[in-house]
Scaffold this motif. Structure first.
Motif, PDB file in Angstrom:
ATOM      1  N   GLY A 102     -11.846   0.715   1.621  1.00 19.74           N
ATOM      2  CA  GLY A 102     -12.770  -0.232   1.027  1.00 19.74           C
ATOM      3  C   GLY A 102     -12.414  -1.655   1.393  1.00 19.74           C
ATOM      4  O   GLY A 102     -11.521  -1.918   2.206  1.00 19.74           O
ATOM      5  N   PHE A 103     -13.084  -2.599   0.765  1.00 23.84           N
ATOM      6  CA  PHE A 103     -12.972  -3.999   1.159  1.00 23.84           C
ATOM      7  C   PHE A 103     -11.924  -4.756   0.339  1.00 23.84           C
ATOM      8  O   PHE A 103     -11.499  -5.840   0.716  1.00 23.84           O
ATOM      9  CB  PHE A 103     -14.337  -4.672   1.037  1.00 23.84           C
ATOM     10  N   LEU A 104     -11.534  -4.211  -0.779  1.00 27.61           N
ATOM     11  CA  LEU A 104     -10.389  -4.709  -1.554  1.00 27.61           C
ATOM     12  C   LEU A 104      -9.379  -3.573  -1.559  1.00 27.61           C
ATOM     13  O   LEU A 104      -9.452  -2.657  -2.369  1.00 27.61           O
ATOM     14  CB  LEU A 104     -10.806  -5.068  -2.987  1.00 27.61           C
ATOM     15  N   ARG A 105      -8.450  -3.633  -0.620  1.00 30.62           N
ATOM     16  CA  ARG A 105      -7.665  -2.434  -0.364  1.00 30.62           C
ATOM     17  C   ARG A 105      -6.364  -2.365  -1.136  1.00 30.62           C
ATOM     18  O   ARG A 105      -6.089  -1.402  -1.841  1.00 30.62           O
ATOM     19  CB  ARG A 105      -7.368  -2.315   1.139  1.00 30.62           C
ATOM     20  N   SER A 106      -5.506  -3.399  -0.984  1.00 35.80           N
ATOM     21  CA  SER A 106      -4.162  -3.311  -1.530  1.00 35.80           C
ATOM     22  C   SER A 106      -3.445  -4.634  -1.353  1.00 35.80           C
ATOM     23  O   SER A 106      -3.955  -5.560  -0.724  1.00 35.80           O
ATOM     24  CB  SER A 106      -3.363  -2.211  -0.806  1.00 35.80           C
ATOM     25  N   VAL A 107      -2.230  -4.710  -1.883  1.00 33.11           N
ATOM     26  CA  VAL A 107      -1.277  -5.742  -1.502  1.00 33.11           C
ATOM     27  C   VAL A 107      -0.335  -5.077  -0.511  1.00 33.11           C
ATOM     28  O   VAL A 107       0.546  -4.319  -0.884  1.00 33.11           O
ATOM     29  CB  VAL A 107      -0.502  -6.295  -2.714  1.00 33.11           C
ATOM     30  N   GLY A 108      -0.560  -5.303   0.766  1.00 31.43           N
ATOM     31  CA  GLY A 108       0.179  -4.614   1.813  1.00 31.43           C
ATOM     32  C   GLY A 108      -0.780  -3.979   2.798  1.00 31.43           C
ATOM     33  O   GLY A 108      -1.970  -3.807   2.530  1.00 31.43           O
ATOM     34  N   LEU A 109      -0.264  -3.627   3.963  1.00 31.55           N
ATOM     35  CA  LEU A 109      -1.096  -3.146   5.061  1.00 31.55           C
ATOM     36  C   LEU A 109      -1.278  -1.642   5.013  1.00 31.55           C
ATOM     37  O   LEU A 109      -0.386  -0.902   4.611  1.00 31.55           O
ATOM     38  CB  LEU A 109      -0.436  -3.531   6.393  1.00 31.55           C
ATOM     39  N   GLY A 110      -2.454  -1.205   5.487  1.00 30.97           N
ATOM     40  CA  GLY A 110      -2.700   0.226   5.587  1.00 30.97           C
ATOM     41  C   GLY A 110      -1.718   0.896   6.511  1.00 30.97           C
ATOM     42  O   GLY A 110      -1.328   2.046   6.306  1.00 30.97           O
ATOM     43  N   GLY A 111      -1.297   0.171   7.559  1.00 28.17           N
ATOM     44  CA  GLY A 111      -0.331   0.706   8.503  1.00 28.17           C
ATOM     45  C   GLY A 111       1.034   0.943   7.894  1.00 28.17           C
ATOM     46  O   GLY A 111       1.867   1.638   8.465  1.00 28.17           O
ATOM     47  N   ASP A 112       1.287   0.348   6.721  1.00 25.01           N
ATOM     48  CA  ASP A 112       2.550   0.550   6.010  1.00 25.01           C
ATOM     49  C   ASP A 112       2.469   1.707   5.028  1.00 25.01           C
ATOM     50  O   ASP A 112       3.373   1.898   4.214  1.00 25.01           O
ATOM     51  CB  ASP A 112       2.935  -0.724   5.247  1.00 25.01           C
ATOM     52  N   LEU A 113       1.382   2.486   5.102  1.00 22.92           N
ATOM     53  CA  LEU A 113       1.175   3.632   4.221  1.00 22.92           C
ATOM     54  C   LEU A 113       1.096   3.227   2.754  1.00 22.92           C
ATOM     55  O   LEU A 113       1.585   3.929   1.862  1.00 22.92           O
ATOM     56  CB  LEU A 113       2.278   4.691   4.422  1.00 22.92           C
ATOM     57  N   ILE A 114       0.462   2.080   2.496  1.00 23.35           N
ATOM     58  CA  ILE A 114       0.238   1.616   1.136  1.00 23.35           C
ATOM     59  C   ILE A 114      -1.030   2.270   0.606  1.00 23.35           C
ATOM     60  O   ILE A 114      -2.086   2.194   1.218  1.00 23.35           O
ATOM     61  CB  ILE A 114       0.087   0.086   1.073  1.00 23.35           C
ATOM     62  N   ARG A 115      -0.948   2.894  -0.522  1.00 26.76           N
ATOM     63  CA  ARG A 115      -2.094   3.584  -1.116  1.00 26.76           C
ATOM     64  C   ARG A 115      -3.223   2.585  -1.389  1.00 26.76           C
ATOM     65  O   ARG A 115      -2.997   1.514  -1.955  1.00 26.76           O
ATOM     66  CB  ARG A 115      -1.676   4.265  -2.414  1.00 26.76           C
ATOM     67  N   PRO A 116      -4.466   2.939  -1.035  1.00 23.60           N
ATOM     68  CA  PRO A 116      -5.582   2.018  -1.245  1.00 23.60           C
ATOM     69  C   PRO A 116      -6.096   2.019  -2.676  1.00 23.60           C
ATOM     70  O   PRO A 116      -6.071   3.042  -3.358  1.00 23.60           O
ATOM     71  CB  PRO A 116      -6.652   2.549  -0.295  1.00 23.60           C
ATOM     72  N   LEU A 117      -6.563   0.862  -3.110  1.00 26.79           N
ATOM     73  CA  LEU A 117      -7.248   0.743  -4.394  1.00 26.79           C
ATOM     74  C   LEU A 117      -8.704   1.184  -4.285  1.00 26.79           C
ATOM     75  O   LEU A 117      -9.301   1.620  -5.257  1.00 26.79           O
ATOM     76  CB  LEU A 117      -7.217  -0.721  -4.862  1.00 26.79           C
ATOM     77  N   SER A 118      -9.273   1.028  -3.110  1.00 23.62           N
ATOM     78  CA  SER A 118     -10.678   1.387  -2.936  1.00 23.62           C
ATOM     79  C   SER A 118     -10.897   2.121  -1.628  1.00 23.62           C
ATOM     80  O   SER A 118     -10.217   1.869  -0.633  1.00 23.62           O
ATOM     81  CB  SER A 118     -11.564   0.139  -2.989  1.00 23.62           C
ATOM     82  N   PRO A 326     -18.356   0.973  -2.820  1.00 25.95           N
ATOM     83  CA  PRO A 326     -17.009   1.576  -2.825  1.00 25.95           C
ATOM     84  C   PRO A 326     -16.726   2.381  -4.087  1.00 25.95           C
ATOM     85  O   PRO A 326     -17.431   2.303  -5.088  1.00 25.95           O
ATOM     86  CB  PRO A 326     -16.075   0.349  -2.758  1.00 25.95           C
ATOM     87  N   ILE A 327     -15.641   3.137  -4.014  1.00 25.74           N
ATOM     88  CA  ILE A 327     -15.032   3.780  -5.179  1.00 25.74           C
ATOM     89  C   ILE A 327     -13.683   3.115  -5.401  1.00 25.74           C
ATOM     90  O   ILE A 327     -12.907   2.943  -4.454  1.00 25.74           O
ATOM     91  CB  ILE A 327     -14.788   5.280  -4.959  1.00 25.74           C
ATOM     92  N   TYR A 328     -13.392   2.742  -6.638  1.00 30.56           N
ATOM     93  CA  TYR A 328     -12.115   2.128  -6.990  1.00 30.56           C
ATOM     94  C   TYR A 328     -11.327   3.091  -7.872  1.00 30.56           C
ATOM     95  O   TYR A 328     -11.876   3.687  -8.801  1.00 30.56           O
ATOM     96  CB  TYR A 328     -12.337   0.813  -7.746  1.00 30.56           C
ATOM     97  N   VAL A 329     -10.049   3.235  -7.566  1.00 30.61           N
ATOM     98  CA  VAL A 329      -9.176   4.115  -8.338  1.00 30.61           C
ATOM     99  C   VAL A 329      -7.886   3.380  -8.661  1.00 30.61           C
ATOM    100  O   VAL A 329      -7.248   2.785  -7.779  1.00 30.61           O
ATOM    101  CB  VAL A 329      -8.868   5.421  -7.571  1.00 30.61           C
ATOM    102  N   ASP A 330      -7.505   3.418  -9.920  1.00 32.94           N
ATOM    103  CA  ASP A 330      -6.227   2.860 -10.359  1.00 32.94           C
ATOM    104  C   ASP A 330      -5.112   3.714  -9.759  1.00 32.94           C
ATOM    105  O   ASP A 330      -5.015   4.908 -10.043  1.00 32.94           O
ATOM    106  CB  ASP A 330      -6.162   2.897 -11.888  1.00 32.94           C
ATOM    107  N   PRO A 331      -4.242   3.138  -8.912  1.00 32.32           N
ATOM    108  CA  PRO A 331      -3.214   3.947  -8.237  1.00 32.32           C
ATOM    109  C   PRO A 331      -2.167   4.516  -9.185  1.00 32.32           C
ATOM    110  O   PRO A 331      -1.502   5.502  -8.847  1.00 32.32           O
ATOM    111  CB  PRO A 331      -2.580   2.964  -7.243  1.00 32.32           C
ATOM    112  N   GLU A 332      -2.028   3.933 -10.365  1.00 33.38           N
ATOM    113  CA  GLU A 332      -1.032   4.433 -11.315  1.00 33.38           C
ATOM    114  C   GLU A 332      -1.573   5.624 -12.103  1.00 33.38           C
ATOM    115  O   GLU A 332      -0.918   6.659 -12.219  1.00 33.38           O
ATOM    116  CB  GLU A 332      -0.615   3.313 -12.275  1.00 33.38           C
TER     117      GLU A 332
END
Length: 374
Positions: A102-118, A326-332
């Motif tokens: 999604g367009f609001l993804r995370s604090v950190g890069l997708g390439g760093d395997l950071i789980r997305p928020l959206s 988008p779909i947004y999911v709380d990662p916790e």
């Protein structure tokens, strides 16, 4: 003045299961065959599909095909789509869905395997592919935006600007010394192997070509070039040749892009999401490709797309892009949430994240070594 080129497109079969609106995405019913996902993405996919989805993960294409029954759903990461699967979908009653960040993804890069928020789950195409329709494009063309959703979109936009949030939210603030008597243009670098360039920028395909075009059109401007963060970490292709220093005036590596939005006059891009983020700040955006936010009357475009027939307001663009699609999911908790909650969570992550974890540092080192061997 250069006449805009026309981008060619093809028809795409859209699922009749549902039109993708955020309020409809909390529960996907039926059987879902998930194919082509890296191991780490399989951890969070079920949260985005919901408890009503019966999910089967497949590693082999033929194995999946043999298990499909009419009206099953097939979910594939958008960049992993293959002609065989598209052809199979065109001749059957299965529902083919594409998934992407999604367009609001995370604090950190997708390439760093950071789980997305959206994430987005598209029944028709995918938003970065200008050669075919997508659910987002269909929303832009046909959705009847009411006052409530437009007011909400305006509040979402203002909150994002206030908190200085973007897709990845990386970098360190630094003071900038920019000329007061020149046009300040930001050129954001992109990953040159990115699907958004392959399917959305048929003329300008490299960062060097983009910089050359901007310098040619604006010889007196002060051009800032900011490489894509995934390129800087060594995980993706898009590094400039040394001769490119003649095409820009300042190179900024780690400055947050949201800081640059405050000081630039224009942003020029092939298809970067930063163009959408600049529109949120009322900046002039010039597109050399056909990103999802181009062709609606809000940007200056070098290309055209005949499918994009409507003029949109900024609030309409924001409502479809950030609220409806988008779909947004709380990662916790793993719970589906709304965009306002996602913004709150991003702000919390941004405040708490100051240094890279050892896991991320080691993975970046691995990527750099691997990339040099390719």
């Amino acid at each position: 003045m250069q006449t805009p080129s026309s981008i060619q497109f093809t028809h795409s079969k859209c699922s009749t299961l549902m039109t993708v609106h955020n309020h409809q995405l909390k529960n996907f019913h039926g059987t879902w065959h998930v194919f082509g996902f890296h191991y780490w993405k399989k951890i969070f996919i079920p949260d985005f599909l919901g408890a009503s989805a019966s999910i089967l993960f497949h590693s082999k294409f033929q194995e999946m095909i043999e298990q499909l029954t009419p009206h099953d759903n097939v979910l594939i990461w958008s960049s992993k789509i293959m002609p065989e699967l598209t052809a199979f979908n065109d001749n059957t009653t299965i529902n083919l869905w594409r998934m992407e960040d999604g367009f609001l993804r995370s604090v950190g890069l997708g390439g760093d395997l950071i789980r997305p928020l959206s994430l987005v789950i598209d029944s028709c195409g995918i938003y970065y592919d200008a050669t075919a329709p997508s659910d987002l494009e269909n929303l832009f063309n046909t959705y009847q935006f009411d006052t409530a959703v437009l007011q909400r979109a305006d509040q979402v936009r203002q909150r994002l600007v206030e908190l200085k949030l973007s897709k990845y939210n990386v970098g360190k603030t630094e003071s900038l010394n920019l000329p007061a008597d020149k046009l300040i243009i930001l050129v954001p670098g992109q990953v040159e192997t990115d699907a958004s360039i392959k399917f959305g920028s048929p003329v300008t395909k490299t960062n060097l070509q983009l910089l050359a075009a901007v310098r040619k059109d604006h010889p007196e401007a002060f051009i800032i070039y900011k490489p894509h963060p995934d390129v800087l970490t060594g995980g993706r292709l898009g590094e400039l040749q040394s001769t490119a220093v003649l095409l820009y005036d300042q190179l900024l590596l780690d400055t947050p892009i949201t800081d640059l939005f405050e000081v630039i006059d224009e942003l020029h891009t092939m298809s970067s999401l930063s163009g959408f983020e600049a529109l949120l700040r009322h900046k002039k955006v010039v597109t050399y490709g056909m990103p999802f936010y181009a062709g609606w009357g809000l940007t200056t475009d070098k290309l055209t797309c005949s499918r994009r027939k409507r003029k949109l307001s900024l609030d309409q663009l924001v409502a479809a892009t950030l609220i409806l699609y988008p779909i947004y999911v709380d990662p916790e908790s793993g719970d589906v949430c709304d965009v306002e909650t996602a913004i709150h969570l991003l702000h919390q992550q941004q405040s708490a994240t100051k240094t890279l974890s050892l896991k991320v540092k080691l993975y970046r080192l691995y990527r750099k070594i691997f990339e040099k061997k390719r």
